[in-house]
Design a protein around this motif. Structure first.
Motif, PDB file in Angstrom:
ATOM      1  N   TYR A 390      31.324 -10.852 -56.011  1.00  0.00           N
ATOM      2  CA  TYR A 390      31.419 -11.362 -56.886  1.00  0.00           C
ATOM      3  C   TYR A 390      29.702 -11.899 -57.022  1.00  0.00           C
ATOM      4  CZ  TYR A 390      35.798 -12.745 -55.250  1.00  0.00           C
ATOM      5  OH  TYR A 390      37.488 -13.024 -54.825  1.00  0.00           O
ATOM      6  N   GLN A 402      31.782 -18.714 -59.428  1.00  0.00           N
ATOM      7  CA  GLN A 402      31.942 -17.745 -58.608  1.00  0.00           C
ATOM      8  C   GLN A 402      32.666 -16.647 -59.948  1.00  0.00           C
ATOM      9  OE1 GLN A 402      35.590 -17.103 -56.011  1.00  0.00           O
ATOM     10  NE2 GLN A 402      34.828 -16.042 -55.160  1.00  0.00           N
ATOM     11  N   ARG A 444      38.862 -26.499 -54.637  1.00  0.00           N
ATOM     12  CA  ARG A 444      37.082 -25.370 -53.840  1.00  0.00           C
ATOM     13  C   ARG A 444      36.149 -26.840 -53.715  1.00  0.00           C
ATOM     14  NH1 ARG A 444      40.740 -21.750 -56.616  1.00  0.00           N
ATOM     15  NH2 ARG A 444      40.382 -19.631 -55.787  1.00  0.00           N
ATOM     16  N   GLU A 463      31.691 -17.808 -47.242  1.00  0.00           N
ATOM     17  CA  GLU A 463      33.111 -18.659 -47.645  1.00  0.00           C
ATOM     18  C   GLU A 463      34.371 -18.873 -46.331  1.00  0.00           C
ATOM     19  OE1 GLU A 463      36.132 -16.838 -50.348  1.00  0.00           O
ATOM     20  OE2 GLU A 463      37.407 -18.606 -49.616  1.00  0.00           O
ATOM     21  N   TYR A 469      33.267 -22.784 -49.597  1.00  0.00           N
ATOM     22  CA  TYR A 469      32.038 -22.238 -49.680  1.00  0.00           C
ATOM     23  C   TYR A 469      30.419 -23.316 -48.444  1.00  0.00           C
ATOM     24  CZ  TYR A 469      35.300 -20.120 -52.608  1.00  0.00           C
ATOM     25  OH  TYR A 469      36.047 -19.452 -52.759  1.00  0.00           O
TER      26      TYR A 469
HETATM   27  C1  MAN Z   1      39.595 -15.507 -55.206  1.00  0.00           C
HETATM   28  C2  MAN Z   1      38.044 -16.142 -54.908  1.00  0.00           C
HETATM   29  C3  MAN Z   1      38.574 -16.454 -52.990  1.00  0.00           C
HETATM   30  C4  MAN Z   1      39.386 -16.929 -52.703  1.00  0.00           C
HETATM   31  C5  MAN Z   1      40.835 -16.815 -53.468  1.00  0.00           C
HETATM   32  C6  MAN Z   1      41.564 -17.392 -52.334  1.00  0.00           C
HETATM   33  O1  MAN Z   1      39.882 -14.610 -54.747  1.00  0.00           O
HETATM   34  O2  MAN Z   1      38.150 -16.890 -55.170  1.00  0.00           O
HETATM   35  O3  MAN Z   1      36.863 -16.763 -52.662  1.00  0.00           O
HETATM   36  O4  MAN Z   1      39.435 -16.660 -51.371  1.00  0.00           O
HETATM   37  O5  MAN Z   1      40.350 -16.367 -54.386  1.00  0.00           O
HETATM   38  O6  MAN Z   1      42.812 -17.319 -52.948  1.00  0.00           O
END
Ligand code: MAN
Length: 491
Positions: A390, A402, A444, A463, A469
């Motif tokens: 990411y 992200q 989030r 995270e 986060y």
């Molecule tokens: C994505 C990202 C991760 C998060 C998962 C949750 O993969 O945003 O950071 O933990 O979704 O399902």
């Protein structure tokens, strides 16, 4: 008794002086608290929580008398007391008294192991030197950062002042334009209404042109001439097709208006729409044939002839069915509406631009950019950090994201909500919320810890809980003047 009386009458300053001179050292107690541990005139000691009074000789006698452990600061007798290591050369600190004489060296001056037989060397000078070097390094960063912060604060304040200064003239300009905008909007509306009315009249008239001989009545013969009633497409309007619309031999306009008009209008419209679609298809086909490969030229040519025939037949049919052009008075009305629209749009665009500049200035005025406004300099800026697959982006006062490295768009990790540091240090944290909903989880969100650094840099992203986060951001904006900071060694 005499001494007591004497002490009672000596001036306060002199009495303090005597007290200062008489301060008796007590093991485990820092100098700043020694006054609490001086013998009373009756040679008693009152526990610091006031719970009881004991003999002064019971202080540090390795037996716990006071509930708060205050009588045993220098022994391990009370579990809940604290022993002070003075650590000269480094920093004094407190350790729990259960570590006193436990054969492990806790204080760098070795003072906690005075009676355990363990020899703890005094390493305070060495530790103090290393700590001073480290502190100096940190202070250097803070000094440089603080310098930058002062420049950014000037920048932020100038920006803020100019936005606030601008807002009043902008509001006035906006207010001046409003009557004109409102008048032009009314003009535009009435010009468009007039245009629409004339266009509707023209269309209705044309749609109602079924009384071909203008006799005031519509008879079967007239309906027969309206090819759009030819539902089976055999080229002429049959008796049945006429009868589907005209149930009596001839209709007077009133009957026509109430019973037949809407159905005929719909039939005519449907017919026109079919013709239009057909025409489009034919044109498409003709275009495709024009691009056909050479070998098929002959075939294409034939096809083209066929299609031209169809098209020309169609066109002649359509010419009959197409609504005639608007008469001049409708065209004049359309031109007037167009001009009214243009004039309104011009002023409206100006007012919208002013509105957005006013909004921006008000946002600025209502936002908290720190005590010295220095954070204003980071408004509209963003900082990235790559972690695994990411790229994380921190946009102070905007939205954090992200995204998969290299992807175009990302997932929202929340937008700026508030400064969330503790009382007295509000600007040390930020909270971002209402980001993209997590599958089977919360929306989030991001918490940002802000640290002093020479440059603006997103230094850490984690995270710790699903879809929650933590960012660490270093910036000169968090640096305070290191030469003004007070270091407290004792409590
Ligand atoms: C994505 C990202 C991760 C998060 C998962 C949750 O993969 O945003 O950071 O933990 O979704 O399902």
């Amino acid at each position: 008794m005499l001494l007591k009386l004497f002490l009672l009458f000596v001036p306060a300053a002199f009495a303090e002086d005597v007290t200062q001179r008489q301060l008796k050292p007590v093991k485990g107690v820092p100098h700043s608290r020694l006054n609490l541990y001086q013998p009373s005139t009756t040679d008693t000691f009152r526990c610091l929580d006031g719970s009881q009074t004991i003999l002064y000789s019971q202080l540090n006698d390795d037996y716990c008398d006071c509930k708060d452990g205050s009588d045993e600061p220098g022994t391990a007798a009370c579990g809940n007391a604290h022993f002070y290591c003075s650590n000269v050369g480094h920093r004094g600190n407190f350790i729990p008294t259960n570590r006193v004489n436990d054969k492990l060296c806790d204080c760098c001056d070795g003072s906690d192991e005075y009676d355990s037989g363990v020899d703890c060397p005094n390493i305070c000078d060495e530790l103090g030197r290393a700590a001073r070097i480290e502190r100096e390094k940190i202070a250097n960063v803070a000094r440089k950062g603080f310098q930058k912060r002062q420049e950014l604060a000037k920048e932020g304040q100038t920006l803020r002042d100019s936005k606030l200064k601008d807002v009043e003239p902008l509001r006035q300009e906006r207010a001046t334009l409003e009557p004109e905008r409102s008048r032009l909007e009314t003009d535009k509306k009435s010009a468009e209404d007039a245009e629409r009315k004339l266009q509707d009249e023209h269309r209705n008239q044309w749609e109602a042109e079924l009384d071909l001989d203008k006799s005031g009545k519509i008879d079967k013969e007239e309906l027969r001439q309206n090819l759009f009633l030819d539902e089976d497409n055999d080229g002429f309007v049959s008796e049945d097709e006429v009868n589907a619309y005209l149930t009596i031999d001839e209709a007077d306009p009133e009957h026509f208006q109430s019973l037949m008009y809407d159905r005929l209008k719909t039939a005519k419209r449907n017919h026109l729409e079919d013709a239009r679609i057909k025409e489009e298809e034919e044109k498409e086909r003709a275009r495709a044939l024009e691009n056909a490969p050479d070998d098929d030229d002959l075939l294409a040519e034939e096809d083209r002839h066929d299609s031209e025939d169809v098209t020309s037949n169609q066109e002649s049919d359509d010419d009959n069915d197409k609504m005639p052009e608007y008469p001049p008075e409708v065209q004049v009305a359309s031109e007037k509406a167009r001009e009214a629209r243009r004039l309104f749009d011009e002023v409206n665009q100006k007012t919208q631009d002013l509105d957005s500049r006013i909004r921006e200035a008000e946002d600025f005025a209502n936002s908290d950019y720190g005590e010295d406004s220095a954070w204003a300099a980071l408004k509209d800026k963003c900082f990235d950090r790559n972690v695994q697959q990411y790229t994380y982006q921190f946009c102070p006062f905007g939205q954090n994201t992200q995204k998969d490295t290299g992807a175009y768009s990302g997932t929202s990790l929340g937008s700026f909500k508030e400064w969330s540091g503790p009382d007295g240090n509000k600007y040390s944290k930020m909270h971002f919320g209402d980001g993209q909903q997590c599958w089977n989880g919360p929306k989030r969100s991001t918490d940002i810890t802000i640290e002093c650094g020479e440059e603006n840099e997103l230094v850490e992203v984690t995270e710790p809980a699903k879809c929650e986060y933590l960012f660490t951001f270093r910036t000169p904006l968090a640096c305070s003047d290191p030469d003004k900071e007070v270091i407290h060694d004792e409590f």
